[in-house]
Design an enzyme around this catalytic site. Structure first.
Site, PDB file in Angstrom:
ATOM      1  N   TYR A 257      38.259  67.435  13.221  1.00 19.91           N
ATOM      2  CA  TYR A 257      38.176  67.920  14.590  1.00 19.91           C
ATOM      3  C   TYR A 257      37.601  69.318  14.639  1.00 19.91           C
ATOM      4  O   TYR A 257      37.450  69.983  13.616  1.00 19.91           O
ATOM      5  CB  TYR A 257      39.548  67.869  15.268  1.00 19.91           C
ATOM      6  CG  TYR A 257      40.523  68.961  14.858  1.00 19.91           C
ATOM      7  CD1 TYR A 257      41.098  68.972  13.588  1.00 19.91           C
ATOM      8  CD2 TYR A 257      40.869  69.989  15.738  1.00 19.91           C
ATOM      9  CE1 TYR A 257      41.993  69.976  13.220  1.00 19.91           C
ATOM     10  CE2 TYR A 257      41.764  70.987  15.381  1.00 19.91           C
ATOM     11  CZ  TYR A 257      42.324  70.977  14.116  1.00 19.91           C
ATOM     12  OH  TYR A 257      43.200  71.964  13.753  1.00 19.91           O
TER      13      TYR A 257
ATOM     14  N   LYS B 248      38.628  70.371   7.997  1.00 19.35           N
ATOM     15  CA  LYS B 248      39.426  70.484   9.225  1.00 19.35           C
ATOM     16  C   LYS B 248      39.890  69.105   9.684  1.00 19.35           C
ATOM     17  O   LYS B 248      39.346  68.539  10.627  1.00 19.35           O
ATOM     18  CB  LYS B 248      38.619  71.201  10.309  1.00 19.35           C
ATOM     19  CG  LYS B 248      39.468  71.746  11.439  1.00 19.35           C
ATOM     20  CD  LYS B 248      38.655  72.717  12.278  1.00 19.35           C
ATOM     21  CE  LYS B 248      39.319  73.065  13.589  1.00 19.35           C
ATOM     22  NZ  LYS B 248      40.622  73.684  13.474  1.00 19.35           N
TER      23      LYS B 248
END
Ligand code: PMP
Length: 283
Positions: free
Chosen positions: A33, A147
């Site tokens: 994300y 991430k």
């Protein structure tokens, strides 16, 4: 009023947005994300977030569902459709839906989801008062440079902080601070800004990169190295950075006041410059 969200090519009211129960983001946290802040209806540091997204995807051998221009166009369209002037855009790419199997399925098509959150990010009271942090053991997996949406331990960390009457937690591994639950951690000594060096132990913050550049331009010294909680407690200042909090002063660590318990001048100045430059360069 219902938001318009983006799901795999469609702009739909949030209650109509659908993702498969077989989506690997849901079953395996097999998803990455990005969060980009929005100021004056524009995206702050979009190219930085896009670049990190491509890296996260490539580390996981996941295909990108769209190219950078299309991704920017989707962000802008969503901001426009939701009349968003200040807040953030959240974007998630998962490997897609496939019958449950640990091995990456070849046939899965990545899913792309984006939504907005309206929020007053500039006038954040914590920027004026500073925040209190506690230290906790870093029990996350070892690839924090990617991430991913595996955010359960950071969520637990926030809850531990709340239970202790603090705002956030700094995670500690082998005696040194890695980062905050959702931000990078810094201390200031004299004219020197100290923050942990990049590696697989922390996320390469997009705000971190900008703030270190700004600090160097302002003739401050930057030292990228690990530091302990004790060193942080004895520092002149402490602060954290992230896309939606920008630069946020830390005034207490494990009950000990830092720099007299009030936001320090370097953190305050870096926040001002970051906001000014971020606004100017926003897309
Ligand atoms: N570290 C962690 C663990 C984070 O979750 C975040 C924010 N997502 C950051 C650092 C800061 O990164 P950025 O400045 O790109 O928001």
């Amino acid at each position: 009023m219902s938001r318009i969200v983006y799901v795999n090519g469609d702009y739909v009211p949030e209650e109509d947005a659908k993702i498969s129960v077989f989506d690997r983001g849901f079953l395996f946290a097999d998803a990455v994300y990005e969060v980009t802040s929005v100021l004056d209806g524009k995206l702050v540091d979009f190219p930085g977030h896009a670049k990190r997204l491509w890296r996260s995807l490539s580390e996981l051998e996941m295909a990108s569902p769209v190219d950078e221009d299309t991704l920017l166009a989707i962000h802008r369209e969503l901001v426009a459709r939701n009349d968003l002037t200040e807040g953030l855009v959240y974007l998630q790419v998962s490997r897609g839906a496939a019958d449950r199997d640990f091995a990456y399925p070849k046939e899965a098509k990545p899913s792309l989801v984006l939504f907005t959150q309206a929020k007053s990010v500039v006038d954040n009271p914590a920027a004026k008062t500073g925040i209190k942090v506690i230290s906790i053991e870093d029990q996350r997996w070892g690839r924090r440079d990617i991430k991913t949406v595996q955010l359960l331990y950071p969520s637990m960390g926030k809850m531990m902080a709340k239970a202790a009457g603090a705002d956030d937690a700094w995670m500690v591994e082998d005696g040194a601070v890695t980062e905050g639950t959702s931000n990078n951690a810094y201390i200031v000594k004299g004219n020197k800004i100290i923050t942990r060096q990049l590696g697989t132990e922390i996320l390469a913050g997009i705000t971190r990169a900008a703030v270190l550049r700004i600090a160097a331009e302002a003739q401050m010294q930057v030292e990228e190295r690990a530091f302990t909680i004790e060193e942080a407690q004895g520092a002149d200042e402490a602060f954290v950075t992230s896309a939606t909090t920008f630069v946020q002063p830390v005034v207490e660590i494990d009950g000990a006041a830092v720099g007299g318990g009030a936001p320090g001048p370097i953190a305050v100045r870096l926040r001002e410059i970051y906001l000014e430059e971020g606004r100017k360069a926003a897309l």
